[in-house]
Design a protein around this motif. Structure first.
Motif, mmCIF file in Angstrom:
data_model
loop_
_atom_site.group_PDB
_atom_site.id
_atom_site.type_symbol
_atom_site.label_atom_id
_atom_site.label_comp_id
_atom_site.label_asym_id
_atom_site.label_seq_id
_atom_site.Cartn_x
_atom_site.Cartn_y
_atom_site.Cartn_z
ATOM 1 N N PRO A 1 -9.346 -15.768 -12.275
ATOM 2 C CA PRO A 1 -8.099 -16.493 -12.504
ATOM 3 C C PRO A 1 -7.229 -15.633 -13.425
ATOM 4 C CG PRO A 1 -10.024 -17.780 -13.215
ATOM 5 C CD PRO A 1 -10.518 -16.413 -12.888
ATOM 6 N N GLY A 2 -5.947 -15.789 -13.355
ATOM 7 C CA GLY A 2 -5.095 -15.028 -14.276
ATOM 8 C C GLY A 2 -4.379 -13.884 -13.598
ATOM 9 N N ILE A 3 -4.844 -13.468 -12.399
ATOM 10 C CA ILE A 3 -4.030 -12.489 -11.675
ATOM 11 C C ILE A 3 -3.359 -13.181 -10.487
ATOM 12 C CG2 ILE A 3 -5.413 -10.489 -12.393
ATOM 13 C CD1 ILE A 3 -6.409 -10.290 -9.462
ATOM 14 N N ALA A 4 -2.233 -12.590 -10.077
ATOM 15 C CA ALA A 4 -1.504 -13.177 -8.946
ATOM 16 C C ALA A 4 -2.123 -12.738 -7.633
ATOM 17 C CB ALA A 4 -0.042 -12.745 -9.002
ATOM 18 N N GLY A 5 -2.655 -11.529 -7.621
ATOM 19 C CA GLY A 5 -3.213 -11.077 -6.360
ATOM 20 C C GLY A 5 -3.793 -9.690 -6.418
ATOM 21 N N ILE A 6 -4.316 -9.315 -5.255
ATOM 22 C CA ILE A 6 -4.956 -8.015 -5.079
ATOM 23 C C ILE A 6 -4.128 -7.230 -4.089
ATOM 24 C CG2 ILE A 6 -6.990 -6.955 -3.986
ATOM 25 C CD1 ILE A 6 -8.449 -9.512 -5.069
ATOM 26 N N MET A 7 -3.936 -5.959 -4.368
ATOM 27 C CA MET A 7 -3.299 -5.083 -3.387
ATOM 28 C C MET A 7 -4.395 -4.203 -2.810
ATOM 29 S SD MET A 7 0.283 -3.978 -5.042
ATOM 30 C CE MET A 7 1.698 -5.000 -4.707
ATOM 31 N N LEU A 8 -4.470 -4.161 -1.500
ATOM 32 C CA LEU A 8 -5.523 -3.384 -0.848
ATOM 33 C C LEU A 8 -4.965 -2.039 -0.395
ATOM 34 C CD1 LEU A 8 -8.361 -3.075 0.382
ATOM 35 C CD2 LEU A 8 -7.464 -4.176 2.455
ATOM 36 N N ALA A 9 -5.435 -0.966 -1.042
ATOM 37 C CA ALA A 9 -4.945 0.372 -0.711
ATOM 38 C C ALA A 9 -5.356 0.764 0.707
ATOM 39 C CB ALA A 9 -5.504 1.392 -1.697
ATOM 40 N N LYS A 10 -4.513 1.544 1.344
ATOM 41 C CA LYS A 10 -4.811 2.174 2.639
ATOM 42 C C LYS A 10 -5.315 1.193 3.700
ATOM 43 C CE LYS A 10 -5.427 6.753 0.640
ATOM 44 N NZ LYS A 10 -5.015 6.480 -0.735
ATOM 45 N N ALA A 11 -4.659 0.029 3.765
ATOM 46 C CA ALA A 11 -5.026 -0.959 4.788
ATOM 47 C C ALA A 11 -4.548 -0.451 6.149
ATOM 48 C CB ALA A 11 -4.383 -2.300 4.468
ATOM 49 N N GLU A 12 -5.435 -0.477 7.114
ATOM 50 C CA GLU A 12 -5.058 0.061 8.430
ATOM 51 C C GLU A 12 -5.258 -0.914 9.574
ATOM 52 O OE1 GLU A 12 -7.027 3.944 8.803
ATOM 53 O OE2 GLU A 12 -5.085 4.766 8.124
ATOM 54 N N THR A 13 -6.151 -1.885 9.411
ATOM 55 C CA THR A 13 -6.386 -2.827 10.501
ATOM 56 C C THR A 13 -6.518 -4.253 9.945
ATOM 57 O OG1 THR A 13 -8.797 -2.729 10.343
ATOM 58 C CG2 THR A 13 -7.745 -1.085 11.773
ATOM 59 N N ALA A 14 -6.330 -5.217 10.846
ATOM 60 C CA ALA A 14 -6.482 -6.621 10.448
ATOM 61 C C ALA A 14 -7.932 -6.899 10.043
ATOM 62 C CB ALA A 14 -6.058 -7.531 11.594
ATOM 63 N N GLU A 15 -8.863 -6.237 10.739
ATOM 64 C CA GLU A 15 -10.277 -6.459 10.452
ATOM 65 C C GLU A 15 -10.608 -6.087 9.001
ATOM 66 O OE1 GLU A 15 -12.518 -8.042 12.020
ATOM 67 O OE2 GLU A 15 -14.064 -7.504 10.568
ATOM 68 N N GLU A 16 -10.059 -4.977 8.533
ATOM 69 C CA GLU A 16 -10.279 -4.563 7.131
ATOM 70 C C GLU A 16 -9.759 -5.630 6.175
ATOM 71 O OE1 GLU A 16 -9.677 0.284 7.523
ATOM 72 O OE2 GLU A 16 -8.230 -0.913 6.427
ATOM 73 N N VAL A 17 -8.577 -6.116 6.477
ATOM 74 C CA VAL A 17 -7.963 -7.114 5.595
ATOM 75 C C VAL A 17 -8.807 -8.393 5.589
ATOM 76 C CG1 VAL A 17 -5.909 -8.579 5.287
ATOM 77 C CG2 VAL A 17 -5.654 -6.153 5.870
ATOM 78 N N ARG A 18 -9.327 -8.765 6.758
ATOM 79 C CA ARG A 18 -10.140 -9.990 6.829
ATOM 80 C C ARG A 18 -11.457 -9.833 6.072
ATOM 81 N NH1 ARG A 18 -7.403 -11.099 11.942
ATOM 82 N NH2 ARG A 18 -8.818 -9.701 13.038
ATOM 83 N N ARG A 19 -11.998 -8.623 6.054
ATOM 84 C CA ARG A 19 -13.227 -8.399 5.276
ATOM 85 C C ARG A 19 -12.967 -8.619 3.796
ATOM 86 N NH1 ARG A 19 -15.479 -2.749 7.473
ATOM 87 N NH2 ARG A 19 -15.095 -3.270 9.630
ATOM 88 N N VAL A 20 -11.842 -8.109 3.321
ATOM 89 C CA VAL A 20 -11.518 -8.272 1.900
ATOM 90 C C VAL A 20 -11.193 -9.744 1.607
ATOM 91 C CG1 VAL A 20 -9.910 -7.603 0.066
ATOM 92 C CG2 VAL A 20 -10.783 -5.892 1.650
ATOM 93 N N ASP A 21 -10.554 -10.388 2.557
ATOM 94 C CA ASP A 21 -10.256 -11.816 2.423
ATOM 95 C C ASP A 21 -11.561 -12.603 2.258
ATOM 96 O OD1 ASP A 21 -8.873 -14.362 2.796
ATOM 97 O OD2 ASP A 21 -9.716 -14.342 4.822
ATOM 98 N N TRP A 22 -12.539 -12.271 3.092
ATOM 99 C CA TRP A 22 -13.827 -12.968 3.077
ATOM 100 C C TRP A 22 -14.557 -12.757 1.750
ATOM 101 C CZ3 TRP A 22 -18.845 -10.532 3.584
ATOM 102 C CH2 TRP A 22 -19.897 -11.434 3.752
ATOM 103 N N LEU A 23 -14.634 -11.494 1.338
ATOM 104 C CA LEU A 23 -15.308 -11.192 0.069
ATOM 105 C C LEU A 23 -14.592 -11.864 -1.109
ATOM 106 C CD1 LEU A 23 -16.129 -7.380 0.350
ATOM 107 C CD2 LEU A 23 -17.746 -9.234 -0.109
#
Ligand code: COA
Ligand code: MG
Length: 297
Positions: A83-105
């Motif tokens: 808590p306390g941060i607004a969000g995460i920026m994911l460096a070098k995102a290239e596919t939706a699948e990568e983003v969904r993995r980070v979303d899940w974790l």
């Protein structure tokens, strides 16, 4: 939702710059665990960043984590999903699948830490040709994605070009990000940091190009870049006055049953009025949320 006109990066290893970043007046601070941190310093950066984000601070904080294909991503998320941060920026995102993995974790860590699932925003940093080509699917990867960010320095390296003062080499990528964000129905994207620290004229032109293309704001790397970028991404007094005039004239005409009028030599009809209302809404948000003091995100 808050307007992010200017977001200031500070290296995750540099306590002095981090502390100073919070005294300046950007709309958000981005603490970097990625490119601004040398390979051997990743652990100490994580420790410092997790210490800093322990207490809620203004302006709101984003943390940029290393890409999904690196060995750092899991430790990064464990250190910063709090808590306390607004969000995460994911460096070098290239596919939706990568983003969904980070979303899940991120969701698992939120649950473990008694945070509402989905509390943290996830901003994919698009900074390669592959990322640009997949920008539509990345923008729509999951509800946590509310905006994209453009990384122009990595993108120019990927296209064997050089970040220039004219910015021709960035045009296609910027246009794709604007279109992808609209199609996914998310906020307008955040423009790349500009490497010209000492050339504020070049910075202004760079920011203005991005603003004209539809970006919401721009990330910066140096305190001197904050003022010009905040100014460029805020509607001017003239723009606000013109928008008020358009809305007033149109409402009057509409009450008399007319859907199109002439005002100051230009046609005014529904799309023009809608755009004028957008400008007034942005100006209203800025008034409510002064720089460096945006409440909530
Ligand atoms: N955040 C907060 N303070 C910063 C800053 C930043 N991003 N960049 C510079 N400053 C501070 C300096 O510490 C210095 O403070 P002081 O006057 O209190 O000593 C002052 O602003 C002037 O800095 P200057 O000497 O002009 O720059 P520098 O040589 O110290 O730093 C960079 C130049 C590029 C290394 C620095 O601006 C930086 O680290 N930027 C962020 C880089 C980053 O995060 N990159 C990743 C995203 S692309
Ligand atoms: Mg980079």
């Amino acid at each position: 939702m808050a307007l992010f006109r200017c977001l200031l990066f500070a290296p995750g290893t540099d306590r002095k710059k981090i502390d100073k970043a919070y005294t300046l007046h950007a709309d958000a601070v981005i603490l970097d665990l990625e490119d601004a941190v040398a390979a051997g310093e990743k652990d100490s950066a994580r420790r410092l960043v997790s210490e800093v984000i322990g207490a809620p601070v203004l302006p709101p904080t984003f943390v940029r984590v290393n890409g999904v294909t690196t060995s750092h991503i899991l430790a990064d998320l464990q250190a910063v999903v709090r808590p306390g941060i607004a969000g995460i920026m994911l460096a070098k995102a290239e596919t939706a699948e990568e983003v969904r993995r980070v979303d899940w974790l991120t969701g698992l860590l939120e649950e473990e830490r008694n945070m509402p699932r989905g509390a943290l925003e996830l901003v994919p940093f698009i900074e390669s040709v592959r990322g640009i080509e997949n920008a539509h699917e990345v923008a729509a990867a999951c509800p946590r994605v509310k905006r994209l960010a453009f990384g122009g320095n990595d993108y120019t390296a990927d296209t064997w070009t050089t970040y220039s003062e004219e910015g021709t080499e960035l045009f296609y990528a910027r246009a794709k990000l604007i279109a992808a964000s609209r199609i996914a129905g998310i906020e307008p994207p955040l423009d790349t940091v500009c490497p010209f620290i000492k050339n504020l004229t070049a910075l202004r032109e760079d920011a203005l190009r991005a603003k004209k293309m539809g970006f919401q704001g721009k990330m910066v790397i140096h305190p001197a870049q904050i003022g010009p970028v905040l100014e460029i991404f805020s509607p001017t007094q003239e723009e606000v006055a013109a928008a008020q005039k358009i809305v007033a004239a149109f409402e009057e005409a509409q009450a008399k049953g007319t859907g199109v009028i002439q005002l100051d030599g230009k046609m005014v009809e529904y799309p023009i009025v809608n755009r004028a209302r957008q400008i007034l809404a942005a100006a209203g948000k800025i008034k409510e949320q002064p720089p460096g003091n945006i409440a909530g995100t």
